[in-house]
Design a protein around this motif. Structure first.
Motif, PDB file in Angstrom:
ATOM      1  N   PRO A 273       0.817  -1.222   0.000  1.00 40.35           N
ATOM      2  CA  PRO A 273       0.000   0.000   0.000  1.00 40.35           C
ATOM      3  C   PRO A 273       0.846   1.265   0.000  1.00 40.35           C
ATOM      4  O   PRO A 273       1.925   1.297   0.595  1.00 40.35           O
ATOM      5  CB  PRO A 273      -0.805  -0.109   1.304  1.00 40.35           C
ATOM      6  CG  PRO A 273      -0.737  -1.547   1.700  1.00 40.35           C
ATOM      7  CD  PRO A 273       0.557  -2.066   1.175  1.00 40.35           C
ATOM      8  N   HIS A 274       0.363   2.272  -0.678  1.00 42.21           N
ATOM      9  CA  HIS A 274       0.963   3.618  -0.713  1.00 42.21           C
ATOM     10  C   HIS A 274       2.348   3.637  -1.357  1.00 42.21           C
ATOM     11  O   HIS A 274       3.109   4.585  -1.158  1.00 42.21           O
ATOM     12  CB  HIS A 274       1.070   4.219   0.699  1.00 42.21           C
ATOM     13  CG  HIS A 274      -0.182   4.156   1.501  1.00 42.21           C
ATOM     14  ND1 HIS A 274      -1.331   4.828   1.133  1.00 42.21           N
ATOM     15  CD2 HIS A 274      -0.475   3.502   2.653  1.00 42.21           C
ATOM     16  CE1 HIS A 274      -2.279   4.591   2.035  1.00 42.21           C
ATOM     17  NE2 HIS A 274      -1.789   3.788   2.952  1.00 42.21           N
ATOM     18  N   CYS A 275       2.705   2.609  -2.130  1.00 44.49           N
ATOM     19  CA  CYS A 275       4.050   2.517  -2.718  1.00 44.49           C
ATOM     20  C   CYS A 275       4.036   2.693  -4.225  1.00 44.49           C
ATOM     21  O   CYS A 275       3.095   2.258  -4.896  1.00 44.49           O
ATOM     22  CB  CYS A 275       4.695   1.170  -2.386  1.00 44.49           C
ATOM     23  SG  CYS A 275       5.383   1.087  -0.732  1.00 44.49           S
ATOM     24  N   VAL A 276       5.098   3.309  -4.752  1.00 45.91           N
ATOM     25  CA  VAL A 276       5.314   3.381  -6.200  1.00 45.91           C
ATOM     26  C   VAL A 276       6.779   3.045  -6.471  1.00 45.91           C
ATOM     27  O   VAL A 276       7.672   3.741  -5.987  1.00 45.91           O
ATOM     28  CB  VAL A 276       4.999   4.784  -6.761  1.00 45.91           C
ATOM     29  CG1 VAL A 276       5.271   4.817  -8.260  1.00 45.91           C
ATOM     30  CG2 VAL A 276       3.573   5.186  -6.489  1.00 45.91           C
ATOM     31  N   PRO A 277       7.056   1.969  -7.216  1.00 48.66           N
ATOM     32  CA  PRO A 277       8.445   1.649  -7.575  1.00 48.66           C
ATOM     33  C   PRO A 277       8.884   2.462  -8.782  1.00 48.66           C
ATOM     34  O   PRO A 277       8.131   2.601  -9.749  1.00 48.66           O
ATOM     35  CB  PRO A 277       8.381   0.154  -7.894  1.00 48.66           C
ATOM     36  CG  PRO A 277       6.971  -0.087  -8.328  1.00 48.66           C
ATOM     37  CD  PRO A 277       6.112   0.934  -7.661  1.00 48.66           C
ATOM     38  N   ILE A 278      10.105   3.013  -8.742  1.00 46.63           N
ATOM     39  CA  ILE A 278      10.624   3.814  -9.857  1.00 46.63           C
ATOM     40  C   ILE A 278      12.131   3.592 -10.025  1.00 46.63           C
ATOM     41  O   ILE A 278      12.769   2.994  -9.156  1.00 46.63           O
ATOM     42  CB  ILE A 278      10.388   5.326  -9.639  1.00 46.63           C
ATOM     43  CG1 ILE A 278      11.224   5.833  -8.445  1.00 46.63           C
ATOM     44  CG2 ILE A 278       8.927   5.678  -9.480  1.00 46.63           C
ATOM     45  CD1 ILE A 278      11.564   7.295  -8.491  1.00 46.63           C
ATOM     46  N   SER A 279      12.650   4.113 -11.106  1.00 42.72           N
ATOM     47  CA  SER A 279      14.094   4.308 -11.239  1.00 42.72           C
ATOM     48  C   SER A 279      14.287   5.773 -11.608  1.00 42.72           C
ATOM     49  O   SER A 279      13.948   6.180 -12.727  1.00 42.72           O
ATOM     50  CB  SER A 279      14.693   3.407 -12.323  1.00 42.72           C
ATOM     51  OG  SER A 279      16.033   3.806 -12.582  1.00 42.72           O
ATOM     52  N   ALA A 280      14.779   6.553 -10.656  1.00 46.82           N
ATOM     53  CA  ALA A 280      14.970   7.989 -10.900  1.00 46.82           C
ATOM     54  C   ALA A 280      16.015   8.212 -11.991  1.00 46.82           C
ATOM     55  O   ALA A 280      15.877   9.105 -12.826  1.00 46.82           O
ATOM     56  CB  ALA A 280      15.385   8.686  -9.607  1.00 46.82           C
ATOM     57  N   HIS A 281      17.055   7.375 -11.983  1.00 52.00           N
ATOM     58  CA  HIS A 281      18.144   7.534 -12.950  1.00 52.00           C
ATOM     59  C   HIS A 281      17.667   7.277 -14.375  1.00 52.00           C
ATOM     60  O   HIS A 281      17.976   8.035 -15.301  1.00 52.00           O
ATOM     61  CB  HIS A 281      19.294   6.591 -12.590  1.00 52.00           C
ATOM     62  CG  HIS A 281      20.454   6.668 -13.531  1.00 52.00           C
ATOM     63  ND1 HIS A 281      21.294   7.768 -13.590  1.00 52.00           N
ATOM     64  CD2 HIS A 281      20.912   5.786 -14.471  1.00 52.00           C
ATOM     65  CE1 HIS A 281      22.212   7.555 -14.523  1.00 52.00           C
ATOM     66  NE2 HIS A 281      22.009   6.369 -15.062  1.00 52.00           N
ATOM     67  N   HIS A 282      16.885   6.199 -14.561  1.00 48.59           N
ATOM     68  CA  HIS A 282      16.409   5.834 -15.899  1.00 48.59           C
ATOM     69  C   HIS A 282      15.044   6.450 -16.232  1.00 48.59           C
ATOM     70  O   HIS A 282      14.527   6.241 -17.329  1.00 48.59           O
ATOM     71  CB  HIS A 282      16.303   4.308 -16.017  1.00 48.59           C
ATOM     72  CG  HIS A 282      17.622   3.598 -15.916  1.00 48.59           C
ATOM     73  ND1 HIS A 282      18.564   3.639 -16.912  1.00 48.59           N
ATOM     74  CD2 HIS A 282      18.162   2.853 -14.907  1.00 48.59           C
ATOM     75  CE1 HIS A 282      19.630   2.929 -16.552  1.00 48.59           C
ATOM     76  NE2 HIS A 282      19.411   2.446 -15.336  1.00 48.59           N
ATOM     77  N   ARG A 283      14.460   7.149 -15.281  1.00 47.89           N
ATOM     78  CA  ARG A 283      13.128   7.763 -15.438  1.00 47.89           C
ATOM     79  C   ARG A 283      12.052   6.722 -15.699  1.00 47.89           C
ATOM     80  O   ARG A 283      11.120   6.952 -16.481  1.00 47.89           O
ATOM     81  CB  ARG A 283      13.138   8.811 -16.567  1.00 47.89           C
ATOM     82  CG  ARG A 283      14.196   9.868 -16.382  1.00 47.89           C
ATOM     83  CD  ARG A 283      14.047  11.001 -17.377  1.00 47.89           C
ATOM     84  NE  ARG A 283      15.134  11.951 -17.268  1.00 47.89           N
ATOM     85  CZ  ARG A 283      15.121  13.184 -17.747  1.00 47.89           C
ATOM     86  NH1 ARG A 283      14.052  13.619 -18.383  1.00 47.89           N
ATOM     87  NH2 ARG A 283      16.153  13.983 -17.606  1.00 47.89           N
ATOM     88  N   TRP A 284      12.154   5.594 -15.048  1.00 43.29           N
ATOM     89  CA  TRP A 284      11.155   4.536 -15.211  1.00 43.29           C
ATOM     90  C   TRP A 284       9.984   4.763 -14.262  1.00 43.29           C
ATOM     91  O   TRP A 284      10.163   5.093 -13.093  1.00 43.29           O
ATOM     92  CB  TRP A 284      11.773   3.164 -14.913  1.00 43.29           C
ATOM     93  CG  TRP A 284      12.789   2.709 -15.923  1.00 43.29           C
ATOM     94  CD1 TRP A 284      13.054   3.274 -17.135  1.00 43.29           C
ATOM     95  CD2 TRP A 284      13.694   1.600 -15.791  1.00 43.29           C
ATOM     96  NE1 TRP A 284      14.064   2.598 -17.774  1.00 43.29           N
ATOM     97  CE2 TRP A 284      14.470   1.555 -16.980  1.00 43.29           C
ATOM     98  CE3 TRP A 284      13.919   0.643 -14.811  1.00 43.29           C
ATOM     99  CZ2 TRP A 284      15.448   0.598 -17.184  1.00 43.29           C
ATOM    100  CZ3 TRP A 284      14.897  -0.312 -15.011  1.00 43.29           C
ATOM    101  CH2 TRP A 284      15.648  -0.335 -16.196  1.00 43.29           C
ATOM    102  N   ASN A 285       8.795   4.556 -14.783  1.00 42.36           N
ATOM    103  CA  ASN A 285       7.544   4.561 -14.022  1.00 42.36           C
ATOM    104  C   ASN A 285       7.180   5.934 -13.448  1.00 42.36           C
ATOM    105  O   ASN A 285       6.444   6.028 -12.456  1.00 42.36           O
ATOM    106  CB  ASN A 285       7.587   3.531 -12.880  1.00 42.36           C
ATOM    107  CG  ASN A 285       6.208   2.956 -12.588  1.00 42.36           C
ATOM    108  OD1 ASN A 285       5.358   2.870 -13.472  1.00 42.36           O
ATOM    109  ND2 ASN A 285       5.963   2.581 -11.352  1.00 42.36           N
ATOM    110  N   PHE A 286       7.659   6.997 -14.057  1.00 40.66           N
ATOM    111  CA  PHE A 286       7.294   8.338 -13.612  1.00 40.66           C
ATOM    112  C   PHE A 286       5.799   8.611 -13.802  1.00 40.66           C
ATOM    113  O   PHE A 286       5.192   9.353 -13.034  1.00 40.66           O
ATOM    114  CB  PHE A 286       8.117   9.393 -14.360  1.00 40.66           C
ATOM    115  CG  PHE A 286       9.476   9.636 -13.749  1.00 40.66           C
ATOM    116  CD1 PHE A 286      10.071   8.688 -12.924  1.00 40.66           C
ATOM    117  CD2 PHE A 286      10.160  10.820 -13.987  1.00 40.66           C
ATOM    118  CE1 PHE A 286      11.325   8.904 -12.362  1.00 40.66           C
ATOM    119  CE2 PHE A 286      11.412  11.055 -13.427  1.00 40.66           C
ATOM    120  CZ  PHE A 286      11.996  10.091 -12.615  1.00 40.66           C
ATOM    121  N   ASP A 287       5.206   8.016 -14.861  1.00 39.17           N
ATOM    122  CA  ASP A 287       3.770   8.230 -15.114  1.00 39.17           C
ATOM    123  C   ASP A 287       2.927   7.732 -13.942  1.00 39.17           C
ATOM    124  O   ASP A 287       1.997   8.417 -13.497  1.00 39.17           O
ATOM    125  CB  ASP A 287       3.334   7.517 -16.398  1.00 39.17           C
ATOM    126  CG  ASP A 287       3.864   8.216 -17.646  1.00 39.17           C
ATOM    127  OD1 ASP A 287       4.344   9.361 -17.516  1.00 39.17           O
ATOM    128  OD2 ASP A 287       3.812   7.615 -18.734  1.00 39.17           O
TER     129      ASP A 287
END
Length: 375
Positions: A273-287
């Motif tokens: 809950p309340h989590c979003v996985p991303i990769s800031a370096h590769h700009r993954w899953n920013f949407d």
């Protein structure tokens, strides 16, 4: 401060030694009340001369909402902010590169959202250790605090060591009276001049009884009050209500560096809950992150329609979900507009007919169109 820190350490040690059961609930409640008072001392400015935010924290609030980025050093907060908003926040692969609050701004769905990259959290900040105390204390102090003016907090975590860091940061914020993803306790509390402590419970209580309530209030030198427990409350809930300075803020846990884990591990993270996985370096899953930010901010966009013209869908007036009446809309435009207000024509989900004539107390919904008619 050192004596206060010593007292805090003593109380925390005693609480750790004490078994939690019905027999010790009264004693633990008393210790929690003392602990809350001592922590308040740490974050309250002393005297009139030295109070106020530290260097780098006097950031003017701009836009329709404010988000604070919190996390351990080198989890990728600065990289995330840089890639979201194009702000350079001294990015490096070592600890403590961010030493002052760095503001950035993004536009999303017509709203202008301010992002604040806060200096790296240090365990023990709530107890006055290191720079962390200044960070979160300034976070907290009324009118100059970041937390009190934040509409949302993003806790940025390293996906390879999320649970330990998550717990530490939550404890730090908790110690400063910041409550994440929770609502104020459903407890009625009113001081009075005489009559003692009058306790009323509208449902069964598993922790609080009359003796515990009286002992907690006595710690605050309150001997006459009406207390109404409308839910199964804890000692912590009662202390929060008595302290009266807690802030309740929605929070998203951003799990960064997903490029370093497997697909199977990523599937598990998505269920938290309340989590979003991303990769800031590769700009993954920013949407996904931006969409979740939008959901948690609960902003309401209202489009204006000048008389005889088409609605302006390019620059909505953005309101917080708790203040969405026509009067709130007018006040956002200009405080004098409400004095000249006669009625409004509204198109959208908040009305039965399009357009519909409404008064200043009408509640607007997201993407309504409004035309103000003046006297």
């Amino acid at each position: 401060m050192s004596s206060t820190l010593a007292k805090i350490a003593e109380i925390e040690a005693e609480m750790a030694r004490t078994q939690k059961n019905k027999a010790t609930a009264h004693h633990l409640g008393l210790l929690k009340a003392r602990l809350a008072k001592l922590r308040r001392e740490l974050i309250t400015p002393k005297g009139g001369g030295g109070g106020g935010p530290g260097e780098g924290f006097d950031v003017a609030k701009t836009g329709d909402a404010r988000i604070g980025f919190v996390g351990f050093p080198s989890v990728g907060k600065s990289t995330l902010l840089s890639n979201l908003a194009g702000v350079y926040s001294e990015v490096a692969a070592y600890e403590f590169t961010t030493l002052t609050t760095v503001p950035g701004v993004i536009r999303y769905k017509g709203a202008k959202i301010q992002l604040l990259d806060l200096p790296g959290i240090i365990e023990g900040a709530k107890d006055g250790k290191g720079r962390g105390r200044q960070v979160i204390a300034d976070f907290f102090i009324f009118n100059s605090s970041v937390a009190r003016t934040c509409n949302l907090i993003l806790i940025v975590l390293d996906v390879l060591k999320p649970l330990g860091h998550k717990k530490i940061i939550e404890n730090e914020l908790e110690g400063f009276g910041i409550r994440l993803n929770s609502k104020p306790p459903n407890i009625g509390f009113k001081k009075k001049d005489k009559g003692g402590i009058n306790l009323t419970a509208t449902c069964p209580q598993s922790e609080l009884d009359a003796e515990t309530v009286k002992s907690i209030l006595a710690e605050y030198k309150i001997h006459n009050a009406d207390v109404t427990l409308r839910s199964d409350a804890t000692a912590d809930d009662l202390i929060d209500v008595v302290e009266g300075n807690r802030v309740y803020i929605p929070c998203i846990y951003v799990l960064n560096k997903i490029d370093q884990i497997s697909i199977e591990e990523l599937d598990i993270i998505y269920k938290v809950p309340h989590c979003v996985p991303i990769s800031a370096h590769h700009r993954w899953n920013f949407d996904d992150l931006l969409e979740k930010i939008w959901d948690y901010l609960k902003l309401v966009r209202i489009y204006t329609k000048p008389k005889g013209q088409l609605p302006d869908y390019t620059s909505p007036v953005v309101l917080p979900y708790s203040r969405t009446t026509v009067e709130d809309f007018c006040m956002k435009i200009h405080k004098n507009l409400i004095k000249e207000f006669k009625y409004a024509l509204v198109w959208g989900l908040s009305v039965k007919h399009n357009p519909q004539k409404v008064g200043k107390d009408h509640t607007l919904e997201d993407e309504d169109v409004i035309q103000i008619v003046k006297k």
